[in-house]
Design an enzyme around this catalytic site. Structure first.
Site, PDB file in Angstrom:
ATOM      1  N   ASP A 194     -11.848   3.458   2.763  1.00  0.00           N
ATOM      2  CA  ASP A 194     -10.836   2.592   3.379  1.00  0.00           C
ATOM      3  C   ASP A 194      -9.464   2.824   2.734  1.00  0.00           C
ATOM      4  O   ASP A 194      -8.739   1.884   2.438  1.00  0.00           O
ATOM      5  CB  ASP A 194     -11.243   1.130   3.241  1.00  0.00           C
ATOM      6  CG  ASP A 194     -10.488   0.223   4.223  1.00  0.00           C
ATOM      7  OD1 ASP A 194      -9.968   0.746   5.233  1.00  0.00           O
ATOM      8  OD2 ASP A 194     -10.416  -0.995   3.972  1.00  0.00           O
ATOM      9  N   LEU A 224      -3.871 -15.336  -2.403  1.00  0.00           N
ATOM     10  CA  LEU A 224      -3.153 -14.061  -2.359  1.00  0.00           C
ATOM     11  C   LEU A 224      -3.357 -13.357  -1.032  1.00  0.00           C
ATOM     12  O   LEU A 224      -2.461 -12.685  -0.526  1.00  0.00           O
ATOM     13  CB  LEU A 224      -3.636 -13.169  -3.512  1.00  0.00           C
ATOM     14  CG  LEU A 224      -2.808 -11.937  -3.849  1.00  0.00           C
ATOM     15  CD1 LEU A 224      -1.408 -12.342  -4.282  1.00  0.00           C
ATOM     16  CD2 LEU A 224      -3.480 -11.154  -4.977  1.00  0.00           C
ATOM     17  N   GLY A 225      -4.546 -13.486  -0.434  1.00  0.00           N
ATOM     18  CA  GLY A 225      -4.831 -12.842   0.846  1.00  0.00           C
ATOM     19  C   GLY A 225      -6.241 -13.153   1.277  1.00  0.00           C
ATOM     20  O   GLY A 225      -7.049 -13.689   0.516  1.00  0.00           O
ATOM     21  N   VAL A 241      -8.882 -13.737  -1.557  1.00  0.00           N
ATOM     22  CA  VAL A 241      -8.453 -13.320  -2.893  1.00  0.00           C
ATOM     23  C   VAL A 241      -7.417 -14.327  -3.369  1.00  0.00           C
ATOM     24  O   VAL A 241      -6.449 -14.626  -2.665  1.00  0.00           O
ATOM     25  CB  VAL A 241      -7.854 -11.898  -2.885  1.00  0.00           C
ATOM     26  CG1 VAL A 241      -7.462 -11.494  -4.306  1.00  0.00           C
ATOM     27  CG2 VAL A 241      -8.839 -10.901  -2.305  1.00  0.00           C
ATOM     28  N   GLY A 295      -9.528 -11.794   4.267  1.00  0.00           N
ATOM     29  CA  GLY A 295     -10.004 -10.799   5.218  1.00  0.00           C
ATOM     30  C   GLY A 295     -11.449 -11.044   5.547  1.00  0.00           C
ATOM     31  O   GLY A 295     -12.013 -12.103   5.241  1.00  0.00           O
ATOM     32  N   GLY A 296     -12.075 -10.038   6.165  1.00  0.00           N
ATOM     33  CA  GLY A 296     -13.447 -10.204   6.601  1.00  0.00           C
ATOM     34  C   GLY A 296     -14.411 -10.414   5.447  1.00  0.00           C
ATOM     35  O   GLY A 296     -15.461 -11.036   5.617  1.00  0.00           O
ATOM     36  N   MET A 297     -14.079  -9.880   4.258  1.00  0.00           N
ATOM     37  CA  MET A 297     -14.962 -10.028   3.109  1.00  0.00           C
ATOM     38  C   MET A 297     -14.822 -11.380   2.435  1.00  0.00           C
ATOM     39  O   MET A 297     -15.710 -11.802   1.713  1.00  0.00           O
ATOM     40  CB  MET A 297     -14.681  -8.922   2.090  1.00  0.00           C
ATOM     41  CG  MET A 297     -15.160  -7.551   2.510  1.00  0.00           C
ATOM     42  SD  MET A 297     -16.948  -7.382   2.435  1.00  0.00           S
ATOM     43  CE  MET A 297     -17.212  -7.348   0.678  1.00  0.00           C
ATOM     44  N   GLY A 298     -13.705 -12.059   2.624  1.00  0.00           N
ATOM     45  CA  GLY A 298     -13.483 -13.326   1.943  1.00  0.00           C
ATOM     46  C   GLY A 298     -12.026 -13.513   1.605  1.00  0.00           C
ATOM     47  O   GLY A 298     -11.140 -12.992   2.289  1.00  0.00           O
ATOM     48  N   LYS A 311     -11.607 -12.531  -6.342  1.00  0.00           N
ATOM     49  CA  LYS A 311     -12.078 -12.234  -4.991  1.00  0.00           C
ATOM     50  C   LYS A 311     -13.395 -12.974  -4.758  1.00  0.00           C
ATOM     51  O   LYS A 311     -14.366 -12.780  -5.491  1.00  0.00           O
ATOM     52  CB  LYS A 311     -12.265 -10.727  -4.839  1.00  0.00           C
ATOM     53  CG  LYS A 311     -12.653 -10.279  -3.444  1.00  0.00           C
ATOM     54  CD  LYS A 311     -12.634  -8.758  -3.368  1.00  0.00           C
ATOM     55  CE  LYS A 311     -12.968  -8.265  -1.975  1.00  0.00           C
ATOM     56  NZ  LYS A 311     -12.926  -6.780  -1.898  1.00  0.00           N
TER      57      LYS A 311
END
Length: 756
Positions: free
Chosen positions: A142, A26-27, A34, A29-32, A49
């Protein structure tokens, strides 16, 4: 045998992780990353996630990741993405979140600014979510368009508390906060590394609101440093200057929420949301007190000691002499106004003094169609685009429905029939689906909004009981559900929920076939159920008690005692609300207007609610009639958006929605038996009349033209321009064997032939 995912590998569709089956990415980013993943036990997909593998051993990231799950899981708010579960598998932390089928606000804003009313609603919903988070000691940190999700009905949900932290936590996380955050929406105190609280989130929400209204964030710059300095030092710009038509009150509200000093902002998010809603209201019923602007700002590094003192907004300065440029602009505006008036008169025929609108509120509404657009109807087809079946073994088909890319067909009657998924562009059969044993051909099919499932009424054999059948359009399977009826049930959808109704009662299923709720007829003296396609509510009359129940969960949102049974209970759904006929006395309005939650938002005195045919598609907005008058109303506010009066017509009646329009019938006088058919646009009141004595039904619209089915075979399909002229007609040849002319997704199908 299931493959075990190595610790450092990426997850691919079909992989099983923590019991979840990965469907797609799905997407990231810096956190991991999804993923959309199928739950191991429940019939649903979640957003899974997973912490980036290389960060799993970082204690700081681990604490932040676990904090998101623990705190957000404790929140109970319809506008916060829910946390279902969390854990650690093969050295990787994960959280299972509510999957929201829709898009994020950033994607929506790439298409341009939003209507004022939609901006007010979204800000109010997110402000409510932030206040509830603050009450739990949580600051989001955020808030930005990418972290606001909009589901298919437009409901806003706040997502990604990935860098959120508990208020008062000694670890301020400033070392990584700006790497993960977005500088365009960050508050001055957050950018300067100072302590933050819920007022920081209010500032970020105000930045988001500014972009929703104007199409751009309030502060920009060529470099991140310039953006930071603008947040800290530059006064907020004017939204009214960027979007003519906004009142100075809107600037006053935004400037207060964007105050450099948190002490000068609103007390909480709800207060900000309420003030913004009032300032954006097109026609307030009473004067609202002006929102005091913040005083002259100082740097957050040295906050002023004096408490914020409310003041009134100063009146605008006297206008200066008009320049030549101003005169030219004024002349252009005048020409556009005349042109707009000409278009209005052309679409409506002769003007009458009884016509009103469309109002500014109507112009601000986002157009939401109830049905998808047909492929272009500009050119008459000289031959079918394709014919089906495309391989031996299939008989003359019935078309059951369609999605944006697929036509659902069945190869004729009988217990040996099969379903076929046909590519809408090429006519190629992409998959065949065997029906369960002993099942005859399906009928009355409906397709979910996410286009992943269909539900059809089926019979076990002629004369025997019927049941609904769920078709998984992704997996290519079909199965019988547990609602047994004597005759075929009527099937409708509302979003991704299916509603099956029959004399035996009503059962509501989700897109996986799981029961949501039911009202059985067993043990009930009289039961009458009324449904409308895409309506947020279902009508259920038991004896003399009439109720409207929310489709998603069965909760009663409207209740009324009536001694007339179902005959005295007339209601009309729309995408975002409903209207109910309640009588015509001096103390009781003729029509009551409600939003989808059941909140009464207004009354329409003297207006009539049309009794729709069972299972007819609702319109985008409620459209009411009053003799020779027609008007549309906003369920969110109860306000009339426009009205059209034609004294030469005795009566209008609303039939069904298509696109952003609604089909109507017109009766020229009280004794007339021959009706004419026409349409109104729900958002601006433009309309047209079909000059067709053999009219059968509206098939749909391509956004510019309207396709109509007639009873006259040589002109079976007739396409109209919006001015009422006929674009083209076509019909079958004398040798054609004709069963049905139907719309299926973007295609108009004549049996197994795609015409448009």
């Amino acid at each position: 045998m299931v493959d075990i995912v190595p610790r450092m590998s990426a997850l691919s569709p079909g992989d099983v992780f923590a019991g979840y089956t990965i469907e797609r990415l799905l997407g990231s980013g810096g956190m991991g990353e999804v993923y959309v993943a199928r739950h191991p036990r429940l019939p649903r997909s979640d957003a899974l996630k997973v912490l980036a593998a290389q960060l799993a051993d970082d204690d700081g990231f681990r604490r932040r990741f676990e904090r998101e799950a623990d705190v957000v899981a404790g929140l109970s708010n319809p506008h916060v993405v829910k946390v279902h579960d969390r854990g650690e598998t093969d050295g990787r932390l994960w959280i299972a979140l509510e999957y929201v089928d829709g898009e994020d606000l950033a994607t929506t804003l790439r298409r341009g600014p939003l209507p004022a009313s939609e901006t007010a609603r979204i800000v109010g919903e997110i402000a409510q979510a932030l206040d509830d988070a603050a009450a739990a000691g949580l600051v989001h940190r955020d808030v930005k368009p990418a972290n606001v999700l909009l589901d298919r009905r437009g409901r806003a949900l706040l997502a990604d508390f990935g860098i959120a932290h508990l208020a008062g936590d000694a670890s301020q996380l400033t070392g990584t906060g700006m790497t993960l955050g977005t500088v365009l929406y960050a508050s001055p105190e957050q950018l300067l590394g100072h302590a933050v609280d819920a007022r920081s989130d209010q500032y970020s929400l105000a930045c988001t609101a500014f972009e929703m209204l104007t199409g751009r964030p309030p502060f920009g710059g060529a470099t991140p440093t310039q953006i930071v300095m603008a947040h800290v030092q530059t006064p907020p710009p004017s939204a009214a200057a960027a979007r003519p038509g906004l009142s100075p009150e809107v600037d006053a509200v935004l400037h207060r929420a964007l105050a450099k000093d948190p002490a000068h902002r609103f007390d909480d998010g709800r207060a900000f949301g309420a003030a913004l809603t009032r300032s954006l209201a097109p026609a307030p019923s009473a004067a609202q007190p002006p929102v005091p602007p913040p005083p002259a700002q100082s740097s957050p590094a040295q906050p002023p000691t004096q408490a914020y003192a409310p003041t009134v907004v100063a009146p605008a300065a006297a206008p200066k002499a008009r320049s030549r440029t101003g005169l030219i602009v004024g002349a252009i505006v005048a020409v556009l106004v005349v042109a707009a008036a000409s278009i209005w008169l052309f679409s409506h025929g002769s003007s009458t003094d009884g016509d009103t609108g469309p109002s500014q509120e109507a112009n601000d509404l986002k157009r939401v169609p109830v049905t998808g657009l047909l492929a272009s109807l500009a050119d008459k087809p000289t031959a079918p685009t394709w014919s089906w079946p495309d391989k031996p073994g299939f008989s003359l088909p019935d078309v059951l429905g369609g999605t944006d890319s697929t036509v659902l067909m069945v190869d004729g009657p009988g217990s040996d029939s099969r379903l076929a998924l046909v590519d809408a562009a090429s006519g190629r059969t992409t998959r065949t689906i065997a029906l369960p044993a002993g099942i005859a051909s399906p009928s009355d099919c409906a397709i979910s909004a996410n286009q992943k499932a269909a539900m059809c009424a089926v019979s076990r054999s002629p004369g025997n009981s019927s049941r609904p059948m769920l078709v998984d359009l992704v997996a290519g399977t079909a199965r019988i559900l547990d609602f047994e009826t004597e005759f075929d049930a009527s099937i409708t959808t509302s979003g991704d929920v299916f509603v099956a109704t029959a004399k035996e009662g009503v059962v509501v299923y989700d897109a996986t076939g799981a029961r949501r709720w039911a009202v059985p007829a067993a043990g009930v003296e009289t039961l009458d159920v009324s449904t409308q396609g895409s309506s947020p509510v279902v009508g259920v009359v038991v004896g003399n008690e009439a109720t409207l129940r929310r489709v998603t969960d069965g909760q009663i949102v409207y209740r009324r005692d009536t001694t007339l049974g179902s005959a005295g209970f007339i209601w009309l759904g729309s995408l975002t609300g409903f209207v109910v006929q309640e009588g015509g006395t001096a103390t009781e309005p003729d029509a009551a207007i409600f939003d989808a939650t059941g909140r009464r938002t207004g009354e329409a005195t003297g207006w009539t609610v049309s009794r729709q045919n069972s299972s007819a598609m609702v319109s985008s907005l409620p459209v009411l009639t009053r003799g020779g008058e027609v008007a549309a109303f906003n369920p969110a506010t109860g306000n009339m958006l426009w009205s059209v009066s034609r004294p030469e017509w005795y009566q209008f009646e609303v039939k069904a929605g298509f696109g952003t329009k609604v089909e109507v019938t017109l009766r020229p006088n009280a004794g007339a038996t021959a009706l004419q058919h026409g349409w109104f646009d729900c958002y601006d009141g433009t309309f047209g009349i079909f000059d067709e004595p053999n009219f059968t039904s509206v098939l749909g619209t391509d956004g510019e033209r309207i396709a109509v089915e007639t009873r006259y075979d040589p002109e079976l399909l007739k396409v109209y321009e919006t001015d009422g002229s006929v674009r083209w007609t076509t019909g079958p040849s004398s040798s054609d064997d004709v069963n049905d002319l139907v719309a299926a997704g973007p295609a108009i199908m004549l049996d197994g032939r795609r015409l448009t």
